[in-house]
Design an enzyme around this catalytic site. Sequence first.
Site, PDB file in Angstrom:
ATOM      1  N   SER A 160      56.962  61.561  35.263  1.00  0.00           N
ATOM      2  CA  SER A 160      56.561  62.920  35.653  1.00  0.00           C
ATOM      3  C   SER A 160      55.644  62.957  36.870  1.00  0.00           C
ATOM      4  O   SER A 160      54.812  63.849  37.003  1.00  0.00           O
ATOM      5  CB  SER A 160      55.894  63.640  34.472  1.00  0.00           C
ATOM      6  OG  SER A 160      56.800  63.848  33.421  1.00  0.00           O
ATOM      7  N   TYR A 230      56.938  71.139  37.102  1.00  0.00           N
ATOM      8  CA  TYR A 230      56.687  71.817  35.833  1.00  0.00           C
ATOM      9  C   TYR A 230      55.998  73.178  35.940  1.00  0.00           C
ATOM     10  O   TYR A 230      55.946  73.914  34.964  1.00  0.00           O
ATOM     11  CB  TYR A 230      55.841  70.917  34.915  1.00  0.00           C
ATOM     12  CG  TYR A 230      56.507  69.605  34.633  1.00  0.00           C
ATOM     13  CD1 TYR A 230      57.712  69.557  33.931  1.00  0.00           C
ATOM     14  CD2 TYR A 230      55.974  68.410  35.083  1.00  0.00           C
ATOM     15  CE1 TYR A 230      58.342  68.360  33.670  1.00  0.00           C
ATOM     16  CE2 TYR A 230      56.596  67.202  34.825  1.00  0.00           C
ATOM     17  CZ  TYR A 230      57.769  67.187  34.120  1.00  0.00           C
ATOM     18  OH  TYR A 230      58.395  65.990  33.876  1.00  0.00           O
ATOM     19  N   ARG A 268      68.554  60.269  32.873  1.00  0.00           N
ATOM     20  CA  ARG A 268      68.574  60.820  34.229  1.00  0.00           C
ATOM     21  C   ARG A 268      68.159  59.728  35.199  1.00  0.00           C
ATOM     22  O   ARG A 268      67.191  58.995  34.936  1.00  0.00           O
ATOM     23  CB  ARG A 268      67.598  62.000  34.326  1.00  0.00           C
ATOM     24  CG  ARG A 268      67.888  62.949  35.468  1.00  0.00           C
ATOM     25  CD  ARG A 268      66.798  63.989  35.615  1.00  0.00           C
ATOM     26  NE  ARG A 268      65.626  63.423  36.257  1.00  0.00           N
ATOM     27  CZ  ARG A 268      64.390  63.479  35.754  1.00  0.00           C
ATOM     28  NH1 ARG A 268      64.163  64.067  34.602  1.00  0.00           N
ATOM     29  NH2 ARG A 268      63.384  62.940  36.406  1.00  0.00           N
ATOM     30  N   ASP A 270      66.928  58.955  39.073  1.00  0.00           N
ATOM     31  CA  ASP A 270      66.370  59.569  40.281  1.00  0.00           C
ATOM     32  C   ASP A 270      66.682  58.701  41.492  1.00  0.00           C
ATOM     33  O   ASP A 270      66.504  57.470  41.469  1.00  0.00           O
ATOM     34  CB  ASP A 270      64.852  59.736  40.137  1.00  0.00           C
ATOM     35  CG  ASP A 270      64.489  60.734  39.042  1.00  0.00           C
ATOM     36  OD1 ASP A 270      65.349  61.546  38.667  1.00  0.00           O
ATOM     37  OD2 ASP A 270      63.340  60.687  38.555  1.00  0.00           O
ATOM     38  N   GLY A 290      63.237  65.580  30.393  1.00  0.00           N
ATOM     39  CA  GLY A 290      62.639  66.854  30.020  1.00  0.00           C
ATOM     40  C   GLY A 290      63.691  67.881  29.636  1.00  0.00           C
ATOM     41  O   GLY A 290      64.815  67.877  30.141  1.00  0.00           O
TER      42      GLY A 290
END
Length: 320
Positions: A160, A230, A268, A270, A290
């Site tokens: 995150s 977020y 996921r 990146d 998330g």
Amino acid sequence: MSARPLPPPRLADAAGFGRVAVLLGGTGSERAVSLESGRNVLEALRARGVDAQPVDGIAALAEALVARRHDRVFNVLHGQHGGGEDGVVQGLMDALGVPYTGSGVLGSALSMDKIRTKQVWLSLALPTPAYVRLARGGDVHAAARALGLPVIVKPSQEGSSVGVSRVFDDAGLEDAVQLAARYPGELLVERMVVGDELTVGILDTGDGLRALPSIRIVPKGAWYDYDAKYVSDETQYLCPGLDGDDERRIGELALAAFVAAGCSGWGRVDIMRDRNSGDFQLLEVNTAPGMTSHSLVPKAAGQIGIGFQDLCWRVLEQTL
């Protein structure tokens, strides 16, 4: 990339899942995000008739599983050290024989460690930015000289964008190290790739793993930090993020990276695309992505007709 038709769900009756624990919260640095993810998953499963209950953290889960209050676990516990992405809770569930969503011990633990993930990728000739592994107290200035500025300085075992700094000159290195050193584990100094920020969701839809359409992330600010992920409503998400052959290539690369890291179920990957060369560079794998209003796997799944409730259902089907 995701052209083959989606198979129908494997289970028609929610009762077939039995009692489901939605594992959320915990004591890691990503607790707040995990709580929101968990609330959304809980609401989606209950809306489809699943007997789902929230369980906050690993200690509560251990107590509940020993008491046999749950038949399976939907894990949206993010991060490490009290989070659910470092292999610890996976080992607990394996030991107790309880099925769970997402990657197992190896894929979770390896992906949580960015340095060792990069070592695996490099051993298989998969592209990832050049880096220096920085022990605490190590010479960050020497690391930056070896790589060439600008660089990224970050904890090797956080997600995150926690503890991450972009450093463009020698004067900023010490502050970046101080920030990253607030978190456990080694530090990672990585050559900064200037270009497009992209992410590719991976989902086992019952007929094997598939790469979901890529997402190109366009934050309002200079980069995709915690606030852009977020908090901000001004970050743009373009899906699919690429066209034609580039979209096919990034999907193939993401799948290869995911499998190489020992991951399974869903996740996921990146990726950066260098602005000058057009080359893709792998950054990291997230094994419990998330599920918030800003999250990316639900956005990508929606592009191929998998709504949020259906996504949660299909992920939970991986435990059957």
